[in-house]
Every structure is written in structure tokens, then in C-alpha cells.
Design a protein around this motif. Structure first.
Motif, mmCIF file in Angstrom:
data_model
loop_
_atom_site.group_PDB
_atom_site.id
_atom_site.type_symbol
_atom_site.label_atom_id
_atom_site.label_comp_id
_atom_site.label_asym_id
_atom_site.label_seq_id
_atom_site.Cartn_x
_atom_site.Cartn_y
_atom_site.Cartn_z
ATOM 1 N N ARG A 194 -0.329 -3.427 4.865
ATOM 2 C CA ARG A 194 -0.730 -3.324 3.454
ATOM 3 C C ARG A 194 -1.039 -1.874 3.080
ATOM 4 O O ARG A 194 -0.673 -1.399 1.992
ATOM 5 C CB ARG A 194 -1.955 -4.206 3.182
ATOM 6 N N ALA A 230 2.277 -0.024 2.722
ATOM 7 C CA ALA A 230 2.943 -0.382 1.468
ATOM 8 C C ALA A 230 2.285 0.296 0.279
ATOM 9 O O ALA A 230 2.963 0.823 -0.613
ATOM 10 C CB ALA A 230 2.938 -1.904 1.305
ATOM 11 N N LEU A 231 0.959 0.301 0.252
ATOM 12 C CA LEU A 231 0.223 0.922 -0.856
ATOM 13 C C LEU A 231 0.489 2.415 -0.921
ATOM 14 O O LEU A 231 0.761 2.972 -2.002
ATOM 15 C CB LEU A 231 -1.274 0.658 -0.682
ATOM 16 N N VAL A 288 5.431 0.657 -2.352
ATOM 17 C CA VAL A 288 6.411 -0.423 -2.252
ATOM 18 C C VAL A 288 5.676 -1.716 -1.939
ATOM 19 O O VAL A 288 4.476 -1.725 -1.651
ATOM 20 C CB VAL A 288 7.453 -0.137 -1.151
ATOM 21 N N SER A 289 6.404 -2.826 -2.009
ATOM 22 C CA SER A 289 5.806 -4.110 -1.662
ATOM 23 C C SER A 289 5.624 -4.221 -0.156
ATOM 24 O O SER A 289 6.241 -3.484 0.622
ATOM 25 C CB SER A 289 6.695 -5.255 -2.146
ATOM 26 N N ILE A 290 4.784 -5.170 0.257
ATOM 27 C CA ILE A 290 4.556 -5.378 1.691
ATOM 28 C C ILE A 290 5.851 -5.798 2.375
ATOM 29 O O ILE A 290 6.157 -5.334 3.480
ATOM 30 C CB ILE A 290 3.455 -6.440 1.908
ATOM 31 N N SER A 291 6.642 -6.656 1.735
ATOM 32 C CA SER A 291 7.890 -7.106 2.345
ATOM 33 C C SER A 291 8.868 -5.944 2.513
ATOM 34 O O SER A 291 9.567 -5.849 3.526
ATOM 35 C CB SER A 291 8.524 -8.221 1.505
ATOM 36 N N THR A 292 8.916 -5.048 1.520
ATOM 37 C CA THR A 292 9.800 -3.881 1.634
ATOM 38 C C THR A 292 9.342 -2.969 2.762
ATOM 39 O O THR A 292 10.165 -2.465 3.542
ATOM 40 C CB THR A 292 9.826 -3.099 0.315
ATOM 41 N N THR A 331 16.916 -2.312 2.547
ATOM 42 C CA THR A 331 16.143 -1.144 2.149
ATOM 43 C C THR A 331 17.007 0.109 2.251
ATOM 44 O O THR A 331 17.665 0.334 3.269
ATOM 45 C CB THR A 331 14.910 -0.981 3.062
ATOM 46 N N THR A 342 13.970 5.159 1.067
ATOM 47 C CA THR A 342 12.743 4.362 1.135
ATOM 48 C C THR A 342 12.345 4.117 2.585
ATOM 49 O O THR A 342 11.166 4.207 2.950
ATOM 50 C CB THR A 342 12.940 3.026 0.409
#
Length: 343
Positions: A12, A15-16, A20-24, A35, A39
Motif C-alpha cells: 500500500r 502504491a501511494l 498507482v493502485s495496489i493491483s498495479t 503494466t 510505470t
């Protein structure tokens, strides 16, 4: 490996920080999904910067792999296994795969316990290695649900095995002595029930046109001493060169020749087999010998295991690893310290 608040960094946090999102973020770190490269590189850079390490158990559940393999060996002292393990690790480390090394001490019960422990750890595969090519594992590896590779050991016909090319190595030794003008070449080697001993002896005889004398005996320096005493107390002309089946035997031969007032290489040239550095380099004179390429053998076994664990095809059968001639002073050449390889 912690955030500014003193806790362990999580996906998390990555991602923050990357926006990006957690899944990305997860896909980028695991090489999954679509991806894009920019990124993916950014996420990996941020993960490294904040000290994030993926949970190995969770990663294993996703990939159905533990990213570890087991090595089972009867080599208690590691003389053969340690260089092979270094080669295996070299092949696997960049792929995030760890190696568990288990020594059985030739004890079937201990071998079973190690195998059960490795299976409990859900290793992705097992490499079996031994102190002689024709030694069978002390535990049945034929019905395991994971790949098995044999290194310095010959598995069943359907398995993948990597062994030194003993024929080629022995030819290198004899051809080197022949190139120096030696013709009365004696072969002092180990027990005849060893497959490697028989192969080296056969190559030695073939290199001499079917001629030559082979003296079989126990491994070690004592046998080198005894063999020299035998040949120097008989009426036949003494050899002008001796090809030994191991470096330890060769050191015993050199010491015994010195005890009898003979000089190496002036009176008799000597070649060993193993390139066990602690013996070969410290022998006086330093020993010309055959290197079995154990690290390369381990590396090749590791690469084969990597392919098998990834579902890639690997041809079964025995793969022979070329040996090298390491020239030092015991043959009296000007090539001391060089390595030579021949097909």
C-alpha cells in the motif's frame, strides 16, 4: 525496511508513493499484467527506496512456487559439493531462488528426514549430488511430484544428469605427457569398482594405443607411496611419467619419489586429477592436474532445474561437462598456471 513511522513498508505504501493502485503496484513488482515499462520501473525504484520486500509466502501462493530448491548430498566435507553449490547458486540467485543444502552422511534415515523436510518446505525441485558418479540416492527420488536433477551423479534414463567427462579429462592428461616426449606412462588410480576410475583407465589405455599399465588401489596418499615402492623395487624399467587418478594419490606419489631420491619432473613427470586446489597448488612441485569443472557443472544443473520449474522442456539423459588441464610445475613445462581444454 520501515516507513518514517517505524513500521514495515507495505504494498500500500509503494502504491501511494508511486501514485498507482495496489493491483498495479503488485503487477509491476511481480512482472504480471500489462503494466507499461515506465510505470514498472518507477514502482520498482520506489519499492527499493522505501525498503519494501514482497512477502515470499504470498508470492509463492500466487505463483505456486516457493522459489527454493533442495540439494541432497552424501559429501560430508563438501570438497565436491561446495563448488557445485556455488555454481547452482550462481545460476539461480538472479531469479530469486534459494538453495537448501542437506548432507546425508550416507545415512538412509537422515536422507529420508531431509527429503521430508524439503518437501514440507514445498521446494520447487531437488538436485541430488554424490561423491561418486555411480552412487544411488539413499532415498527414493523417482516418484516425487517435483523435478529432480542429478549433478556428479547419474540418474535413471528418464532423468537429467550432469557429470564430468572423465574420458576427455584422462585423454587430456595422457596427451599432455605424450606431447612432452614421455612414452612409458603409468596410471596409478583408485578402486576399480568406481565408474569414473574405469572410464579414466579406458581412456588412458586408448590414448596409448591399447598399451599401458594401470595400478588400482584405495584412494589417498598412502596408496601413492605404496604404488611407487612397488614399481621401484621390480626389475622392469621405471616409468618416465605417472598419471594419477586423484590429486591426493599424486601427492603421495611425488613424496615417495622424493624419498627414493628421484626428482619431479626431471626424473619422472606427474599429473593428477581433480584440481583440488588445497592439494594441487601446495604440492612441491605444484601439481599439473585435471580440473573437472565442478562449478560449471553446478551452474548447468541449476539452469536445467530453473527451466524444469518453469515448465520448459529439458532433454533427459547424461550431459558431460568438459574437463580442463591445469598446467603447473610437476611436468616441467613453460606453461605453468595455464588451463587447457580439448574436445
Amino acid at each position: 525496511m520501515t516507513t518514517s513511522h517505524g513500521r514495515r513498508a507495505t504494498i500500500r505504501d509503494v502504491a501511494l508513493a508511486a501514485g498507482v493502485s495496489i493491483s498495479t503496484a503488485s503487477n509491476a513488482l511481480n512482472g504480471q499484467g500489462r503494466t507499461n515499462a515506465e510505470t514498472r520501473d518507477r514502482v520498482k525504484h520506489i519499492a527499493e527506496k522505501i525498503g519494501f520486500r514482497p512477502n515470499a509466502l504470498a508470492r509463492g501462493l500466487l505463483s505456486r512456487r516457493s522459489h527454493s530448491i533442495g540439494m541432497i548430498t552424501n559429501d560430508t566435507y563438501g570438497r565436491l559439493t561446495l563448488p557445485m553449490t556455488a555454481g547452482v547458486s550462481e545460476a539461480l540467485v538472479d531469479h530469486g531462488v534459494s538453495v537448501f543444502l542437506c548432507a546425508t552422511n550416507n545415512d538412509p534415515r537422515l536422507a529420508r528426514l531431509h527429503l521430508e523436510a524439503l518437501l514440507d518446505k514445498q521446494v520447487d525441485g531437488i538436485i541430488f549430488t554424490a561423491t561418486r558418479l555411480d552412487l544411488a540416492p539413499q532415498v527414493d527420488l523417482s516418484r516425487l511430484p517435483i523435478p529432480v536433477v542429478y549433478a556428479f551423479a547419474e540418474g535413471p534414463d528418464t532423468s537429467v544428469s550432469f557429470v564430468p567427462d572423465d574420458h576427455q579429462g584422462a585423454r587430456l592428461a595422457v596427451e599432455h605427457l605424450l606431447s612432452l616426449g614421455h612414452r612409458r606412462i603409468l596410471h596409478i588410480t583408485g578402486p576399480e569398482d568406481f565408474a569414473a576410475v574405469r572410464r579414466r583407465a579406458a581412456a588412458y589405455r586408448a590414448s596409448l594405443g591399447g598399451e599401458g599399465e594401470v595400478m588400482f588401489g584405495p584412494w589417498g596418499e598412502d596408496w601413492g607411496h605404496e604404488a611407487v615402492h612397488r614399481i621401484l623395487t621390480r626389475p622392469e624399467p621405471r616409468p618416465d611419467a605417472i598419471f594419477c587418478g586423484s590429486d591426493e594419490t599424486a601427492r603421495g606419489v611425488i613424496d615417495a619419489l622424493r624419498d627414493h631420491g628421484l626428482s619431479v619432473p626431471s626424473d619422472i613427470a606427474v599429473v593428477g586429477f581433480d584440481n583440488w586446489h588445497v592439494v594441487a597448488a601446495q604440492t612441491r612441485p605444484a601439481l599439473t592436474t585435471i580440473d573437472m569443472g565442478l562449478k560449471e557443472l553446478g551452474r548447468r544443473a541449476g539452469l536445467a532445474m530453473l527451466d524444469l520449474t518453469q515448465g520448459k522442456p529439458v532433454a533427459s539423459g547424461i550431459n558431460y561437462i568438459a574437463c580442463e588441464l591445469v598446467v603447473r610445475a610437476s611436468c616441467g613445462t613453460d606453461l605453468a598456471g595455464q588451463s587447457l581444454m580439448s574436445s
